[in-house]
Design an enzyme around this catalytic site. Structure first.
Site, short mmCIF file in Angstrom:
data_model
loop_
_atom_site.label_atom_id
_atom_site.label_comp_id
_atom_site.label_asym_id
_atom_site.label_seq_id
_atom_site.Cartn_x
_atom_site.Cartn_y
_atom_site.Cartn_z
N HIS A 143 0.76 -1.26 0.08
CA HIS A 143 -0.09 0.03 0.08
C HIS A 143 0.76 1.29 -0.13
O HIS A 143 2.02 1.10 0.38
CB HIS A 143 -0.79 0.11 1.17
CG HIS A 143 -2.19 -0.83 1.11
ND1 HIS A 143 -1.96 -2.25 1.49
CD2 HIS A 143 -3.27 -0.71 0.93
CE1 HIS A 143 -3.31 -2.50 1.30
NE2 HIS A 143 -4.17 -1.77 0.77
N LYS A 147 -0.50 4.84 4.47
CA LYS A 147 -1.57 3.92 5.24
C LYS A 147 -0.79 3.80 6.56
O LYS A 147 0.40 3.51 6.99
CB LYS A 147 -1.56 2.49 4.68
CG LYS A 147 -2.47 1.70 5.26
CD LYS A 147 -2.80 0.55 4.21
CE LYS A 147 -3.64 -0.39 4.94
NZ LYS A 147 -5.09 -0.03 5.30
P1 NAD Z 1 -7.40 9.29 5.23
O1 NAD Z 1 -6.80 9.69 6.43
O2 NAD Z 1 -7.29 9.99 4.13
O3 NAD Z 1 -9.15 9.80 5.63
C1 NAD Z 1 -9.65 9.66 6.87
C2 NAD Z 1 -10.40 10.96 7.29
O4 NAD Z 1 -11.21 10.75 8.32
C3 NAD Z 1 -9.57 12.24 7.38
O5 NAD Z 1 -9.86 13.19 6.49
C4 NAD Z 1 -9.80 12.48 8.92
O6 NAD Z 1 -9.47 13.90 9.05
C5 NAD Z 1 -11.28 11.97 8.94
N1 NAD Z 1 -11.77 11.94 10.54
C6 NAD Z 1 -10.78 11.28 11.42
N2 NAD Z 1 -11.49 11.44 12.77
C7 NAD Z 1 -12.77 11.76 12.38
C8 NAD Z 1 -13.92 11.95 13.25
N3 NAD Z 1 -14.23 11.75 14.30
N4 NAD Z 1 -15.05 12.46 12.42
C9 NAD Z 1 -14.88 12.68 11.07
N5 NAD Z 1 -13.98 12.52 10.33
C10 NAD Z 1 -12.83 11.90 10.92
O7 NAD Z 1 -7.71 7.88 5.07
P2 NAD Z 1 -8.13 6.99 4.12
O8 NAD Z 1 -7.10 6.72 3.06
O9 NAD Z 1 -9.39 7.45 3.39
O10 NAD Z 1 -8.77 5.76 4.86
C11 NAD Z 1 -9.56 5.72 5.70
C12 NAD Z 1 -10.05 4.51 6.53
O11 NAD Z 1 -10.47 3.51 5.45
C13 NAD Z 1 -8.46 3.60 6.80
O12 NAD Z 1 -9.02 2.91 7.89
C14 NAD Z 1 -8.36 2.68 5.80
O13 NAD Z 1 -7.42 1.75 5.93
C15 NAD Z 1 -9.80 2.22 5.44
N6 NAD Z 1 -9.92 2.11 3.86
C16 NAD Z 1 -10.80 0.89 3.77
C17 NAD Z 1 -11.07 0.27 2.66
C18 NAD Z 1 -12.32 -0.68 2.37
O14 NAD Z 1 -12.49 -1.15 1.43
N7 NAD Z 1 -12.83 -1.05 3.59
C19 NAD Z 1 -10.53 0.95 1.35
C20 NAD Z 1 -9.81 1.75 1.41
C21 NAD Z 1 -9.28 2.44 2.79
#
Ligand code: NAD
Length: 256
Positions: A143, A147
């Site tokens: 990744h 991440k």
């Molecule tokens: P990222 O850091 O780009 O985005 C996360 C966002 O959530 C940030 O903008 C952050 O400010 C916000 N956030 C944090 N705390 C918050 C709160 N209390 N209320 C509202 N917003 C809040 O991360 P990302 O790459 O978008 O990934 C997010 C999560 O999704 C990670 O855990 C990642 O591993 C997961 N993910 C899952 C899949 C899937 O298919 N299940 C795919 C991609 C990523």
């Protein structure tokens, strides 16, 4: 369906907002963490980022950070909202909070929402039931450098599918990386390895290596749209469902 996208300014949040618009789905709110510089700023679709819980929504999609998931779930239960959970890296206590919430609201959790990875999970489960422990099983994931959790939730899901296919408990056979004089590889071990670098969206390979042949099954995501579209499909599937914990196998009908 009245959708709320939590963490809308994040990598997945942005993709979800874009794909929802493309698919003509109604998004009524998008949130960010209270100390985010985005609070109050325009998020497109006539919305601005808010810190308050999106009470007007009937369905929320959570791709945020594991530490806020428990509070998010409590809010969704209070407001009787359906819940799509994509956030990975949950602790044991946070996973217990997911199970508790799923007794009160319909909830779909998947460490990976793409169609291809969910097919991969099925293929791995089947392969593991055919290729016995004379085939050494290893999982390698890569990744992007941003991440935060490792190994990926998808790699853990693949390891779980592999263990299920072999009828063993993952915690008895998992080996997370190797370093130093680790000795010969024990029969039946499942190795799990995380690579980080660049802007890789998500690559996963499951290997079965025997003395005379090797089987490798690989999935490579080239756009986060694969996850976003799957999560939006799950949100639609949850409409009118009874409380319970569902996953993409239910959404895609693989259980039938
Ligand atoms: P990222 O850091 O780009 O985005 C996360 C966002 O959530 C940030 O903008 C952050 O400010 C916000 N956030 C944090 N705390 C918050 C709160 N209390 N209320 C509202 N917003 C809040 O991360 P990302 O790459 O978008 O990934 C997010 C999560 O999704 C990670 O855990 C990642 O591993 C997961 N993910 C899952 C899949 C899937 O298919 N299940 C795919 C991609 C990523």
């Amino acid at each position: 369906m009245k959708l709320a996208i939590l963490g809308g300014a994040g990598r997945m949040g942005q993709m979800l907002l874009g794909c929802a618009q493309e698919l003509g789905l109604e998004v009524v709110a998008t949130t960010e963490r209270p100390d985010s510089p985005f609070i109050g700023q325009a998020a497109g679709n006539g919305l601005s980022y808010q810190a308050d819980w999106p009470e007007a929504a009937d369905t929320v999609i959570d791709f945020t950070f594991h530490t806020c998931v428990t509070a998010n779930l409590e809010n969704a239960v209070r407001c009787r909202q359906a819940y799509v959970l994509g956030t990975t890296g949950l602790t044991e206590a946070e996973r217990a909070a997911v199970d508790a919430a799923a007794q009160k609201i319909p909830l779909c959790f998947a460490p990976n929402f793409s169609l291809g990875v969910n097919l991969l999970l099925e293929l791995v489960r089947r392969a593991a039931s055919v290729l016995d422990e004379s085939y050494d099983a290893e999982i390698v994931e890569m990744h992007h450098r941003h991440k935060k959790d490792a190994p990926s939730g998808t790699a853990l899901g693949l390891a779980q599918a592999l263990a299920e296919g072999r009828g063993v408990s993952l915690e008895d056979v998992a080996c997370y990386g190797r370093h130093g004089i680790v000795g010969e590889r024990p029969t039946g071990e499942i190795g799990i390895h995380a690579l980080r670098g660049g802007s890789v969206v998500g690559d996963h390979t499951v290997l079965f290596a025997a003395d005379e042949e090797r089987v490798e099954i690989t999935h490579k995501a080239s756009s986060r749209a694969a996850f976003a579209k799957g999560a939006l499909k799950a949100a639609q599937w949850l409409q009118g469902r009874a409380p319970g914990r569902y996953d993409m196998r239910n959404v895609l009908g693989f259980e039938a």
